[in-house]
Design a protein around this motif. Sequence first.
Motif, PDB file in Angstrom:
ATOM      1  N   VAL A  77       0.865  -1.184   0.000  1.00  0.00           N
ATOM      2  CA  VAL A  77       0.000   0.000   0.000  1.00  0.00           C
ATOM      3  C   VAL A  77       0.896   1.226   0.000  1.00  0.00           C
ATOM      4  N   ASP A  78       0.864   1.970  -1.085  1.00  0.00           N
ATOM      5  CA  ASP A  78       1.695   3.185  -1.195  1.00  0.00           C
ATOM      6  C   ASP A  78       3.146   2.920  -0.790  1.00  0.00           C
TER       7      ASP A  78
ATOM      8  N   ALA B  38     -10.258   1.425   2.352  1.00  0.00           N
ATOM      9  CA  ALA B  38      -9.336   1.792   1.265  1.00  0.00           C
ATOM     10  C   ALA B  38     -10.050   2.657   0.217  1.00  0.00           C
ATOM     11  N   ARG B  39     -11.317   2.332  -0.060  1.00  0.00           N
ATOM     12  CA  ARG B  39     -12.057   3.086  -1.084  1.00  0.00           C
ATOM     13  C   ARG B  39     -12.509   4.464  -0.604  1.00  0.00           C
TER      14      ARG B  39
ATOM     15  N   ALA C 100      -1.863   3.794   3.995  1.00  0.00           N
ATOM     16  CA  ALA C 100      -1.260   2.593   4.596  1.00  0.00           C
ATOM     17  C   ALA C 100      -1.619   2.488   6.078  1.00  0.00           C
ATOM     18  N   THR C 101      -1.619   3.619   6.779  1.00  0.00           N
ATOM     19  CA  THR C 101      -1.967   3.599   8.206  1.00  0.00           C
ATOM     20  C   THR C 101      -3.439   3.247   8.401  1.00  0.00           C
ATOM     21  N   LEU C 102      -4.301   3.764   7.536  1.00  0.00           N
ATOM     22  CA  LEU C 102      -5.735   3.460   7.628  1.00  0.00           C
ATOM     23  C   LEU C 102      -5.975   1.966   7.403  1.00  0.00           C
ATOM     24  N   VAL C 103      -5.303   1.379   6.404  1.00  0.00           N
ATOM     25  CA  VAL C 103      -5.444  -0.056   6.127  1.00  0.00           C
ATOM     26  C   VAL C 103      -4.881  -0.876   7.285  1.00  0.00           C
ATOM     27  N   TRP C 104      -3.753  -0.420   7.840  1.00  0.00           N
ATOM     28  CA  TRP C 104      -3.158  -1.106   8.993  1.00  0.00           C
ATOM     29  C   TRP C 104      -4.143  -1.126  10.167  1.00  0.00           C
TER      30      TRP C 104
END
Length: 302
Positions: free
Chosen positions: A10-11, A38-39, A106-110
């Motif tokens: 992710v990024d 993510a969306r 990336a932090t949001l997905v984490w």
Amino acid sequence: MSSKRTSVEVDGRRLSLSNLDKDMYPEFTKGEVIDYYARVAPVMLPHLKDRAATRIRWPDGIDGGKFFEKNAPSHTPDWVRTATIPTPGSSTGRDTLDFVVVDDLATLVWCANLAALELHVPQWKVGPRGKVHTPDLIVFDLDPGDPATIVEACEVARLLRDLLAEDGLESYPKTSGKKGLHLYVPVEEPKDAERTSEYAKAAAQRLAEEHPKLVVAKMEKRLRKGKIFVDWSQNNPAKTTVAPYSLRAARSPSVSTPITWAELDSCADAADLVFSPADVLDRVDEHGDLLEPLLNGGRPIP
């Protein structure tokens, strides 16, 4: 139970995602939670940026236990931004905590991979070197006491909007994602961090005096039956509010959703203002971010 892992990039950050097919809600998996976040990230991240995030995690989904996480866990990757925030009187007994600041995808997905279904943020920001600013938002939480519903909360939101407008302040609504509404007011950062709380309390009390059959501004549960509690307390710098576009833990996945004043005006039934993750992504395609005005600075508090 062994956890199945999926490696993604992710990024430019490597993330190991686990248990993507595990139900977080009935019929809604962890993979779907991560996919939603993510969306929705392009409109959500600006509202999380520079704000110390409290994560509410449900490792076994909404039917399991939950816990509030303020401190960054020991396994936090070094690329996740953290901010050391004073927490006097904290239940942890610590004077400071290292909060996660969700500044990027990336932090949001984490966070989503850690089953942080809900993200809550304060009304203030933290600077690049960790300085805690005074609040740049005022929020009112309009909470219906049974048998009142969001329909009556919409009525109170309109009254509050007009009261704020008399003071030269613009307000913007979102659903709480449960049974109430949140009204946000962008303001110029005051010199004193308590100023937004004082103003919000006075506004709520004024509204309760003018509309005693409909509005209550005091905390006691017994006063709330059939009325809308205008909760101004989330302006206390130690408190947080669920972030725009956050999922909520309910029987089915609902979202704290920005809405238009026209939608609020035409709300005739509580179901009119319940939005699923798929609904919200469609709305973002149609409207963009309805809370974008919160990002552009505000007027001074009178």
